[in-house]
Write an enzyme that holds these catalytic residues in place. Structure first.
Site, PDB file in Angstrom:
ATOM      1  N   ASP A   1      -2.686   1.834 -44.553  1.00  0.00           N
ATOM      2  CA  ASP A   1      -3.300   1.805 -45.894  1.00  0.00           C
ATOM      3  C   ASP A   1      -3.122   0.445 -46.573  1.00  0.00           C
ATOM      4  OD1 ASP A   1      -3.896   4.435 -45.450  1.00  0.00           O
ATOM      5  OD2 ASP A   1      -2.727   5.245 -47.128  1.00  0.00           O
TER       6      ASP A   1
ATOM      7  N   HIS B   1     -12.119  -3.472 -32.753  1.00  0.00           N
ATOM      8  CA  HIS B   1     -10.717  -3.339 -32.328  1.00  0.00           C
ATOM      9  C   HIS B   1     -10.231  -1.969 -32.821  1.00  0.00           C
ATOM     10  CE1 HIS B   1      -6.997  -5.828 -31.069  1.00  0.00           C
ATOM     11  NE2 HIS B   1      -6.569  -4.577 -31.212  1.00  0.00           N
TER      12      HIS B   1
ATOM     13  N   ASN C   1      -6.537  -9.784 -22.204  1.00  0.00           N
ATOM     14  CA  ASN C   1      -5.267  -9.472 -22.864  1.00  0.00           C
ATOM     15  C   ASN C   1      -4.257  -9.193 -21.769  1.00  0.00           C
ATOM     16  OD1 ASN C   1      -6.559  -9.666 -25.295  1.00  0.00           O
ATOM     17  ND2 ASN C   1      -6.304  -7.517 -25.875  1.00  0.00           N
TER      18      ASN C   1
ATOM     19  N   TYR D   1      -0.042  -8.734 -20.920  1.00  0.00           N
ATOM     20  CA  TYR D   1       1.319  -8.600 -21.447  1.00  0.00           C
ATOM     21  C   TYR D   1       2.393  -8.520 -20.377  1.00  0.00           C
ATOM     22  CZ  TYR D   1      -0.431  -7.886 -26.174  1.00  0.00           C
ATOM     23  OH  TYR D   1      -1.030  -8.066 -27.390  1.00  0.00           O
TER      24      TYR D   1
HETATM   25  C1  GBH Z   1      -2.705  -4.672 -27.417  1.00  0.00           C
HETATM   26  O1  GBH Z   1      -2.749  -3.671 -26.477  1.00  0.00           O
HETATM   27  C2  GBH Z   1      -3.608  -4.362 -28.575  1.00  0.00           C
HETATM   28  O2  GBH Z   1      -4.860  -4.981 -28.424  1.00  0.00           O
HETATM   29  C3  GBH Z   1      -3.007  -4.686 -29.902  1.00  0.00           C
HETATM   30  O3  GBH Z   1      -3.764  -4.114 -30.924  1.00  0.00           O
HETATM   31  C4  GBH Z   1      -1.563  -4.260 -29.928  1.00  0.00           C
HETATM   32  O4  GBH Z   1      -0.977  -4.401 -31.183  1.00  0.00           O
HETATM   33  C5  GBH Z   1      -0.833  -5.075 -28.911  1.00  0.00           C
HETATM   34  O5  GBH Z   1      -1.387  -4.904 -27.660  1.00  0.00           O
HETATM   35  C6  GBH Z   1       0.644  -4.741 -28.795  1.00  0.00           C
HETATM   36  O6  GBH Z   1       0.824  -3.447 -28.339  1.00  0.00           O
HETATM   37  O7  GBH Z   1      -0.285   3.015 -20.475  1.00  0.00           O
HETATM   38  O8  GBH Z   1       1.389   4.551 -21.219  1.00  0.00           O
HETATM   39  O9  GBH Z   1       1.975   2.275 -20.772  1.00  0.00           O
HETATM   40  C7  GBH Z   1      -1.841  -3.813 -25.436  1.00  0.00           C
HETATM   41  C8  GBH Z   1      -2.130  -2.816 -24.391  1.00  0.00           C
HETATM   42  C9  GBH Z   1      -0.380  -1.299 -25.221  1.00  0.00           C
HETATM   43  C10 GBH Z   1      -1.718  -0.842 -23.312  1.00  0.00           C
HETATM   44  C11 GBH Z   1       0.572  -0.212 -24.818  1.00  0.00           C
HETATM   45  C12 GBH Z   1      -0.760   0.179 -22.872  1.00  0.00           C
HETATM   46  C13 GBH Z   1       1.040   1.612 -23.470  1.00  0.00           C
HETATM   47  C14 GBH Z   1       0.558   2.892 -22.929  1.00  0.00           C
HETATM   48  N1  GBH Z   1      -1.119  -1.846 -24.109  1.00  0.00           N
HETATM   49  N2  GBH Z   1      -0.020   0.763 -23.968  1.00  0.00           N
HETATM   50  S1  GBH Z   1       0.924   3.181 -21.242  1.00  0.00           S
END
Ligand code: GBH
Length: 491
Positions: free
Chosen positions: A59, A129, A316, A318
């Protein structure tokens, strides 16, 4: 011998775009300000707050709706070349449809973009997004076959209003998270939990929507506006646990389900969904008594329409996971998308952990993912549109683990550049702490810390902000650089 000296001299090219990324729902707040419509995250957080660990919502979030000038000042402090943010669909089209344009919403984005342009910061805009107008969700959202028309109409409004200044457009952020987590699991809005079929219907409609927006830009805007249009897909690295054939196949299937489902129809020279995965889903569907594959097919016209619909690939990235065909047994719900893949993932204990359970610092992560993409789809233009590290809510300003992560990630980007991979930019997630979806405010990704207890939402640079600034400025990674004192100013 001098490998080390050589390594220290590696540089990022002058035209390499260094930036940060954010998303509208995670930072803006102003959820019902000045005529904005309700979206699926407003709806889910207000009606089912138990979905969010700390029962919070966006919010107010970081209140960037009111603090956008401060955000641009932070971009200047860091010396960013670019800033990636998203437009809230319901802020400019409150009902989702393009007959009713909310001028106050348009004005907000105009102000925001103009403020960046004034200081030579290149805006990179994500159209979607994750914050679908609730009215469109009520009509089925991504499962409605007309969705691609609604998305094209919205994209045209954005190109029309902002395309004179915005030259890099991203249609969708992370199809996998939209379709799998939103339609197949019970984690992300709209929390449909239809694992066996939902994600696959969404996948087809999403890639068609992407292609419609791409072609609209290409046919009607590109010659005047001169920009580019791509899509951002989450490509974490899934490698085989052992060098057995079974593990290699399991890893390939998992990659196809994680991102190939969305990337293959757009970026491969054949077009269409990934072959092995399609075959497997068709087989499973038949075994399970469905009269057709749960993965809808693409017609030849649709394949042609989608194939090649990109100017760049937004990645993207990580983390990494290792995939095993057999070793780590898990029980899957049948039928489900995970059962369709039928592989198990494993993460070595020695990979350092972030605050997010899914996030580890894995060796050579970016290089493994990007070299794989280059080998698969050719040396197309890549932009790393997100990469970052989370700490807990009381992690504080001395974030040495985040510093370590960014340095390792950027070394891996340099490995890619050394290898000739065509990466044109890197966006750190995130400029500032924000609403981390299901984790609310319990996980922080910001280079700047935000005090969410204070109504003014003050922002304070972390150590990682100083380190990133130094890298951007020098175009080198100096592993011994220590900011002291930590005082931030615009250079
Ligand atoms: C990004 O997603 C997003 O675009 C962003 O909005 C977010 O804030 C950022 O990362 C940080 O999280 O498959 O059970 O392991 C990242 C992608 C986020 C995808 C976590 C997998 C975990 C679920 N990932 N997600 S699992």
């Amino acid at each position: 011998y001098h490998a080390k000296t050589l390594k220290q001299q590696r540089r990022f090219p002058e035209d390499f775009l260094f930036g940060t990324a954010t998303a509208a729902y995670q930072i803006e707040g102003g959820w019902n300000a000045d005529g904005k419509g309700e979206n699926i995250w407003d709806y889910v957080t207000h009606n089912t707050p138990t979905v969010i660990t700390d029962a919070s919502n966006g919010d107010v979030a970081a209140d960037s709706y009111n603090n956008y000038k401060r955000d641009v000042q932070m971009m200047r402090e860091l010396g960013l070349d670019a800033y990636r943010f998203s437009i809230s669909w319901a802020r400019i089209l409150p009902d989702g449809f393009s007959n009713n344009v909310n001028e106050a919403g348009v004005k907000f984005y105009n102000n925001y973009i103009n403020e960046m342009i004034k200081y030579n910061i290149e805006p990179i805009v994500t159209l979607y997004h994750w914050d679908l107008p609730q009215k469109l969700q009520e009509l089925g959202g991504f499962a409605n076959p007309l969705f691609s028309d609604w998305f094209e109409d919205y994209a045209r409004v954005a190109f029309d209003h902002f395309g004179d200044r915005v030259k890099l457009w991203i249609t969708f952020n992370e199809p996998r998270e939209i379709c799998y987590e939103g339609y197949a699991s019970d984690t992300k809005a709209p929390v449909l939990n239809s694992s066996a079929v939902g994600a696959y219907i969404c996948a087809k409609n999403l890639i068609l929507s992407h292609a419609k927006a791409y072609h609209a830009y290409n046919n009607d805007f590109k010659s005047n506006q001169g920009g580019e249009c791509g899509i951002t897909i989450s490509v974490n690295w899934y490698g085989p646990l052992t060098d057995s054939k079974d593990d290699a196949m399991a890893a390939e299937l998992r990659r196809q389900a994680e991102w190939g489902l969305y990337a293959e129809p757009i970026f491969s020279s054949e077009g269409d969904f990934p072959k092995e995965l399609s075959r497997k889903i068709a087989l499973k569907s038949a075994e399970q008594g469905y009269s057709r594959s749960r993965l809808p097919s693409l017609t030849d016209d649709e394949k042609d329409f989608v194939k090649g619909s990109f100017d760049f690939f937004g990645v993207n990235h990580y983390t990494s996971l290792l995939v095993s065909a057999s070793e780590y047994k898990q029980e899957f719900i049948v039928p489900s998308m995970l059962d369709d893949v039928g592989a198990f993932t494993y993460v070595p204990e020695e990979w350092p952990k972030a605050a997010s359970y899914w996030l580890r610092l894995a060796p050579n992560s970016i290089y493994n993912a990007l070299s794989h993409l280059r080998n698969k789809y050719g040396n197309i233009k890549f932009i790393i549109t997100e990469n970052g590290w989370s700490s807990g809510p009381s992690g504080g300003l001395i974030d040495d683990d985040r510093v370590r992560y960014y340095r390792a990630a950027l070394e891996s980007v340099l490995d890619c550049l050394d290898d000739g991979i065509n990466i044109k930019g890197y966006m750190a997630w995130s400029l500032l702490d924000n609403f981390e979806w299901n984790e609310g405010y319990l996980e922080r990704f910001g280079l700047y810390e935000v005090d969410f207890e204070d109504p003014a939402r003050p922002r304070t640079p972390r150590k990682s902000a100083f380190v990133y600034k130094q890298i951007i400025k020098s175009r080198e990674i100096d592993h011994s650089y220590e900011p002291d004192p930590m005082t931030m100013a615009v250079d």
